[in-house]
Scaffold this motif. Structure first.
Motif, mmCIF file in Angstrom:
data_model
loop_
_atom_site.group_PDB
_atom_site.id
_atom_site.type_symbol
_atom_site.label_atom_id
_atom_site.label_comp_id
_atom_site.label_asym_id
_atom_site.label_seq_id
_atom_site.Cartn_x
_atom_site.Cartn_y
_atom_site.Cartn_z
ATOM 1 N N ASP A 109 0.773 -1.196 -0.021
ATOM 2 C CA ASP A 109 0.194 -0.135 -0.080
ATOM 3 C C ASP A 109 0.794 1.444 0.061
ATOM 4 N N ASP A 110 2.035 1.161 0.844
ATOM 5 C CA ASP A 110 2.787 2.485 0.811
ATOM 6 C C ASP A 110 3.678 2.709 -0.789
ATOM 7 N N LEU A 111 4.054 1.414 -1.245
ATOM 8 C CA LEU A 111 4.314 1.633 -2.702
ATOM 9 C C LEU A 111 3.353 2.132 -3.872
ATOM 10 N N ILE A 112 2.158 1.774 -3.552
ATOM 11 C CA ILE A 112 1.138 2.131 -4.458
ATOM 12 C C ILE A 112 0.869 3.615 -4.313
ATOM 13 N N ALA A 113 0.847 4.148 -3.063
ATOM 14 C CA ALA A 113 0.868 5.451 -2.621
ATOM 15 C C ALA A 113 1.894 6.256 -3.347
ATOM 16 N N ARG A 114 2.946 5.762 -3.330
ATOM 17 C CA ARG A 114 4.429 6.594 -3.884
ATOM 18 C C ARG A 114 4.221 6.602 -5.304
ATOM 19 N N TYR A 115 3.692 5.431 -6.032
ATOM 20 C CA TYR A 115 3.425 5.426 -7.334
ATOM 21 C C TYR A 115 2.233 6.282 -7.698
ATOM 22 N N ALA A 116 1.328 6.407 -7.025
ATOM 23 C CA ALA A 116 0.160 7.425 -7.430
ATOM 24 C C ALA A 116 0.678 8.834 -7.355
ATOM 25 N N GLU A 117 1.785 8.961 -6.493
ATOM 26 C CA GLU A 117 2.177 10.443 -6.007
ATOM 27 C C GLU A 117 3.160 10.724 -7.470
ATOM 28 N N ASP A 118 3.848 9.782 -7.969
ATOM 29 C CA ASP A 118 4.671 10.044 -9.156
ATOM 30 C C ASP A 118 3.928 10.256 -10.568
ATOM 31 N N LEU A 119 2.782 9.524 -10.511
ATOM 32 C CA LEU A 119 2.018 9.794 -11.510
ATOM 33 C C LEU A 119 1.165 11.180 -11.466
ATOM 34 N N ARG A 120 0.906 11.723 -10.261
ATOM 35 C CA ARG A 120 0.517 13.027 -10.185
ATOM 36 C C ARG A 120 1.540 14.168 -10.370
ATOM 37 N N ASN A 121 2.683 13.835 -9.788
ATOM 38 C CA ASN A 121 3.625 14.984 -9.741
ATOM 39 C C ASN A 121 4.452 14.977 -10.941
ATOM 40 N N LYS A 122 5.147 13.858 -11.408
ATOM 41 C CA LYS A 122 5.961 13.521 -12.344
ATOM 42 C C LYS A 122 5.444 13.359 -13.713
ATOM 43 N N CYS A 123 4.187 12.791 -13.769
ATOM 44 C CA CYS A 123 3.643 12.547 -14.919
ATOM 45 C C CYS A 123 2.273 13.540 -15.339
ATOM 46 N N GLY A 124 2.027 14.299 -14.378
ATOM 47 C CA GLY A 124 0.848 15.171 -14.522
ATOM 48 C C GLY A 124 -0.411 14.525 -15.000
ATOM 49 N N MET A 125 -0.835 13.190 -14.229
ATOM 50 C CA MET A 125 -1.967 12.766 -14.402
ATOM 51 C C MET A 125 -2.586 12.153 -13.142
ATOM 52 N N THR A 126 -3.958 12.090 -13.012
ATOM 53 C CA THR A 126 -4.771 11.518 -11.847
ATOM 54 C C THR A 126 -4.864 10.106 -12.155
ATOM 55 N N PRO A 127 -4.223 9.314 -11.263
ATOM 56 C CA PRO A 127 -4.224 8.105 -11.493
ATOM 57 C C PRO A 127 -5.471 7.213 -11.266
ATOM 58 N N ASP A 128 -5.884 6.206 -12.013
ATOM 59 C CA ASP A 128 -7.014 5.423 -11.616
ATOM 60 C C ASP A 128 -6.382 4.229 -10.507
ATOM 61 N N MET A 129 -6.889 4.503 -9.382
ATOM 62 C CA MET A 129 -6.416 3.728 -8.321
ATOM 63 C C MET A 129 -6.595 2.487 -8.322
ATOM 64 N N ASP A 130 -7.614 1.812 -8.881
ATOM 65 C CA ASP A 130 -7.833 0.767 -9.110
ATOM 66 C C ASP A 130 -7.130 0.019 -10.050
ATOM 67 N N LEU A 131 -6.893 0.533 -11.210
ATOM 68 C CA LEU A 131 -5.907 0.129 -12.150
ATOM 69 C C LEU A 131 -4.669 -0.106 -11.601
ATOM 70 N N LEU A 132 -4.331 1.028 -10.927
ATOM 71 C CA LEU A 132 -2.745 1.088 -10.450
ATOM 72 C C LEU A 132 -2.454 0.028 -9.360
ATOM 73 N N THR A 133 -3.388 -0.224 -8.519
ATOM 74 C CA THR A 133 -3.177 -1.314 -7.657
ATOM 75 C C THR A 133 -3.380 -2.863 -8.388
ATOM 76 N N LYS A 134 -4.022 -2.929 -9.496
ATOM 77 C CA LYS A 134 -3.944 -4.266 -10.343
ATOM 78 C C LYS A 134 -2.569 -4.347 -10.798
ATOM 79 N N VAL A 135 -2.211 -3.301 -11.500
ATOM 80 C CA VAL A 135 -0.667 -3.404 -12.087
ATOM 81 C C VAL A 135 0.023 -3.546 -11.396
ATOM 82 N N THR A 136 0.154 -2.816 -10.133
ATOM 83 C CA THR A 136 1.337 -3.080 -9.184
ATOM 84 C C THR A 136 1.264 -4.484 -8.696
ATOM 85 N N ILE A 137 0.107 -5.103 -8.344
ATOM 86 C CA ILE A 137 -0.045 -6.354 -7.821
ATOM 87 C C ILE A 137 0.531 -7.340 -9.110
ATOM 88 N N GLY A 138 0.331 -7.147 -10.228
ATOM 89 C CA GLY A 138 0.832 -7.870 -11.432
ATOM 90 C C GLY A 138 2.098 -7.972 -11.591
#
Length: 113
Positions: free
Chosen positions: A5-34
């Motif tokens: 969960d900590d890593l997913i939060a870090r990835y979401a932060e990167d998507l917001r701050n470095k990639c300039g997009m609002t992450p789809d948290m459900d998809l991000l979680t599934k990709v991370t688990i994958g």
């Protein structure tokens, strides 16, 4: 929260701050688990965007095997676009974020449905 969960939060932060997009948290979680246990390994959890062999591995193992895309020049084009979106100068490009960007770019969210 657990480590994942900590890593997913870090990835979401990167998507917001470095990639300039609002992450789809459900998809991000599934990709991370994958990504499996690779997310917990310092070397495996990041992508070396300047190494051709690393990009070929992403193309073959993720885009072709996981997402089921046919081989073609557009695959490398998508990888380069994801690296550009993340920022070429960004030293730590998390694998889960790059995979998320690629999943969105190729419209393959259904793979994680």
């Amino acid at each position: 929260m657990g480590k994942r969960d900590d890593l997913i939060a870090r990835y979401a932060e990167d998507l917001r701050n470095k990639c300039g997009m609002t992450p789809d948290m459900d998809l991000l979680t599934k990709v991370t688990i994958g990504c499996g246990p690779a997310i917990y390994n310092d070397d495996a959890s990041t992508v070396a965007g300047s190494q051709t062999s690393e990009l070929e591995t992403i193309k073959e193992n993720f885009l072709m095997k996981k997402l089921g895309l046919p081989d073609g020049p557009e695959l490398m084009g998508g990888i380069y676009k994801a690296i550009d979106t993340y920022g070429k100068s960004e030293r730590n490009k998390y694998r889960a974020v790059v995979y998320y960007l690629l999943t969105k770019h190729f419209g393959k969210e259904s793979v994680y449905g």
